[in-house]
Design a protein around this motif. Sequence first.
Motif, PDB file in Angstrom:
ATOM      1  N   ALA A   1      -8.870   3.276   5.762  1.00 12.18           N
ATOM      2  CA  ALA A   1      -8.561   2.550   6.713  1.00 12.18           C
ATOM      3  C   ALA A   1      -7.716   1.161   6.560  1.00 12.18           C
ATOM      4  O   ALA A   1      -7.547   0.683   7.937  1.00 12.18           O
ATOM      5  N   ASP A   2      -8.757   0.882   5.879  1.00 12.21           N
ATOM      6  CA  ASP A   2      -7.775  -0.943   5.181  1.00 12.21           C
ATOM      7  C   ASP A   2      -6.562  -0.532   5.055  1.00 12.21           C
ATOM      8  O   ASP A   2      -5.843  -1.445   5.587  1.00 12.21           O
ATOM      9  N   MET A   3      -6.653  -0.221   4.594  1.00 11.20           N
ATOM     10  CA  MET A   3      -4.662   0.354   4.036  1.00 11.20           C
ATOM     11  C   MET A   3      -4.062   0.349   5.306  1.00 11.20           C
ATOM     12  O   MET A   3      -3.301   0.079   5.239  1.00 11.20           O
ATOM     13  N   ALA A   4      -4.239   1.647   5.448  1.00 10.76           N
ATOM     14  CA  ALA A   4      -3.493   1.676   7.055  1.00 10.76           C
ATOM     15  C   ALA A   4      -3.050   0.749   8.676  1.00 10.76           C
ATOM     16  O   ALA A   4      -2.070   0.457   8.842  1.00 10.76           O
ATOM     17  N   LEU A   5      -4.479   0.328   8.300  1.00  7.54           N
ATOM     18  CA  LEU A   5      -4.662  -0.892   9.422  1.00  7.54           C
ATOM     19  C   LEU A   5      -3.790  -2.215   8.920  1.00  7.54           C
ATOM     20  O   LEU A   5      -2.500  -2.447   9.132  1.00  7.54           O
ATOM     21  N   GLY A   6      -3.847  -2.193   7.452  1.00 10.67           N
ATOM     22  CA  GLY A   6      -2.990  -3.328   6.348  1.00 10.67           C
ATOM     23  C   GLY A   6      -1.106  -2.795   6.961  1.00 10.67           C
ATOM     24  O   GLY A   6      -0.634  -4.234   7.591  1.00 10.67           O
TER      25      GLY A   6
ATOM     26  N   MET B   1      -4.088   7.062  -1.832  1.00 10.63           N
ATOM     27  CA  MET B   1      -4.189   6.841  -0.678  1.00 10.63           C
ATOM     28  C   MET B   1      -2.805   6.132  -0.109  1.00 10.63           C
ATOM     29  O   MET B   1      -2.696   6.692   0.820  1.00 10.63           O
ATOM     30  N   ALA B   2      -1.980   5.463  -1.259  1.00  8.79           N
ATOM     31  CA  ALA B   2      -1.383   4.277  -0.686  1.00  8.79           C
ATOM     32  C   ALA B   2      -0.060   5.619  -0.473  1.00  8.79           C
ATOM     33  O   ALA B   2       0.538   5.382   0.812  1.00  8.79           O
ATOM     34  N   ALA B   3       0.163   7.187  -0.884  1.00  6.31           N
ATOM     35  CA  ALA B   3       1.264   7.114  -0.484  1.00  6.31           C
ATOM     36  C   ALA B   3       0.801   7.971   0.438  1.00  6.31           C
ATOM     37  O   ALA B   3       1.643   8.262   1.708  1.00  6.31           O
TER      38      ALA B   3
ATOM     39  N   GLY C   1       1.533   6.153   3.971  1.00  2.22           N
ATOM     40  CA  GLY C   1       3.160   6.056   3.730  1.00  2.22           C
ATOM     41  C   GLY C   1       3.818   5.194   3.063  1.00  2.22           C
ATOM     42  O   GLY C   1       5.378   4.667   3.486  1.00  2.22           O
ATOM     43  N   PHE C   2       3.394   4.722   2.308  1.00  2.00           N
ATOM     44  CA  PHE C   2       4.075   3.642   1.296  1.00  2.00           C
ATOM     45  C   PHE C   2       4.871   4.138   0.320  1.00  2.00           C
ATOM     46  O   PHE C   2       4.314   5.383  -0.413  1.00  2.00           O
ATOM     47  N   VAL C   3       5.968   3.213   0.355  1.00  3.59           N
ATOM     48  CA  VAL C   3       7.490   4.061  -0.914  1.00  3.59           C
ATOM     49  C   VAL C   3       6.740   3.629  -2.123  1.00  3.59           C
ATOM     50  O   VAL C   3       6.784   4.406  -3.285  1.00  3.59           O
ATOM     51  N   THR C   4       6.637   2.533  -2.564  1.00  6.03           N
ATOM     52  CA  THR C   4       6.415   2.061  -3.354  1.00  6.03           C
ATOM     53  C   THR C   4       4.945   0.732  -3.482  1.00  6.03           C
ATOM     54  O   THR C   4       4.527   0.846  -2.277  1.00  6.03           O
ATOM     55  N   ALA C   5       4.384   0.573  -4.840  1.00  3.31           N
ATOM     56  CA  ALA C   5       3.004   0.032  -4.702  1.00  3.31           C
ATOM     57  C   ALA C   5       3.061  -0.565  -6.463  1.00  3.31           C
ATOM     58  O   ALA C   5       3.304  -0.266  -7.393  1.00  3.31           O
ATOM     59  N   THR C   6       2.582  -1.772  -6.038  1.00  3.86           N
ATOM     60  CA  THR C   6       2.507  -2.511  -7.581  1.00  3.86           C
ATOM     61  C   THR C   6       1.199  -3.527  -7.973  1.00  3.86           C
ATOM     62  O   THR C   6       0.638  -3.228  -7.068  1.00  3.86           O
ATOM     63  N   THR C   7       1.134  -3.412  -8.889  1.00  2.65           N
ATOM     64  CA  THR C   7      -0.236  -3.782  -9.705  1.00  2.65           C
ATOM     65  C   THR C   7       0.370  -4.922 -10.122  1.00  2.65           C
ATOM     66  O   THR C   7       1.337  -5.750 -10.746  1.00  2.65           O
ATOM     67  N   THR C   8      -0.842  -5.348 -10.841  1.00  3.32           N
ATOM     68  CA  THR C   8      -0.987  -6.994 -11.939  1.00  3.32           C
ATOM     69  C   THR C   8      -0.957  -6.566 -13.162  1.00  3.32           C
ATOM     70  O   THR C   8      -1.577  -7.028 -14.443  1.00  3.32           O
ATOM     71  N   GLN C   9      -0.737  -5.163 -13.858  1.00  6.74           N
ATOM     72  CA  GLN C   9      -0.139  -4.145 -14.951  1.00  6.74           C
ATOM     73  C   GLN C   9       0.927  -5.230 -15.256  1.00  6.74           C
ATOM     74  O   GLN C   9       1.873  -5.389 -14.691  1.00  6.74           O
ATOM     75  N   ARG C  10       0.937  -6.099 -16.870  1.00 11.81           N
ATOM     76  CA  ARG C  10       2.218  -6.788 -17.375  1.00 11.81           C
ATOM     77  C   ARG C  10       3.296  -5.872 -17.895  1.00 11.81           C
ATOM     78  O   ARG C  10       2.343  -5.123 -18.715  1.00 11.81           O
ATOM     79  N   SER C  11       4.332  -6.029 -17.577  1.00  7.84           N
ATOM     80  CA  SER C  11       5.294  -5.134 -18.232  1.00  7.84           C
ATOM     81  C   SER C  11       6.355  -5.664 -17.192  1.00  7.84           C
ATOM     82  O   SER C  11       6.178  -5.865 -15.789  1.00  7.84           O
ATOM     83  N   ARG C  12       7.725  -4.885 -18.041  1.00  9.65           N
ATOM     84  CA  ARG C  12       8.995  -4.498 -17.169  1.00  9.65           C
ATOM     85  C   ARG C  12       8.838  -3.342 -16.294  1.00  9.65           C
ATOM     86  O   ARG C  12       7.701  -2.405 -17.246  1.00  9.65           O
TER      87      ARG C  12
END
Length: 249
Positions: free
Chosen positions: A161-166, A195-197, A200-211
């Motif tokens: 719900a929070d992801m959709a409303l965001g 859930m992000a997919a 309807g989100f196309v991408t999702a970013t993390t705090t994992q470090r790397s190129r």
Amino acid sequence: MPMNLTHNRKPIPILVYHQIAEAPPKGSAFRSLYVAPKAFARQMKWLKLLGYTGLSMSGLGPYLAGEREGKVVGITFDDGYQNNVVHALPILNAAGFSSTCYAVSGLLGQTNVWDKHLGIAQAPLMTGADVHEWVARGQEIGSHTHQHIDLINTDDATCRADMALGKSALEAIVGKPVEHFCFPYGRYEVKHAVMAAEAGFVTATTTQRSRCHGQTNILQLPRVPVLRSTTLPVFWLKIATAYEDRRRK
């Protein structure tokens, strides 16, 4: 989950910033997450001098998909601080760069209340008018959920719900699809990427470090942190070498 993978041949750094402002006094909590406006301007100027183009997540899409090649860097901002509009926006525009700012739709015009219990200084977040200006001047808005919730410690129904409303709340402001998501606190499980997919989100970013290397899940993209202490030589190392790749867990 369906694996939508990147297909870039060369590593692509996706930079992550938080506040573009002068740091609070020594000893202040999370002081490292402030990058001074002059330092940010030097970094953007250096990118341009080195032949890089700074891009939003939408702009980066064809490069991550392997459809285009070039010297590109993703530029992202977490939380949607008003100082991004005040200080970063004119610098980005001067360089001809685009970026994605992940805003917390339910806290627009308020402060970073999710950090208050940690003693972190409160700073104004973008207002709805700021979001309009950000997009009108060529930048992109992404979602950081509606209330900056900790997905790990929240039940699935509330997460969805929070992801959709965001997403929908920001779309109502900008009048266009909001297709890019960032996990609050960098905390998530694989189910949250699903859930992000589904949202309807196309991408999702993390705090994992790397190129970002080829064959990376597009819904679990790593990033390169830029901190108050990041000097220009280290900035170059983070972008052009395996400096950050070695920090991937």
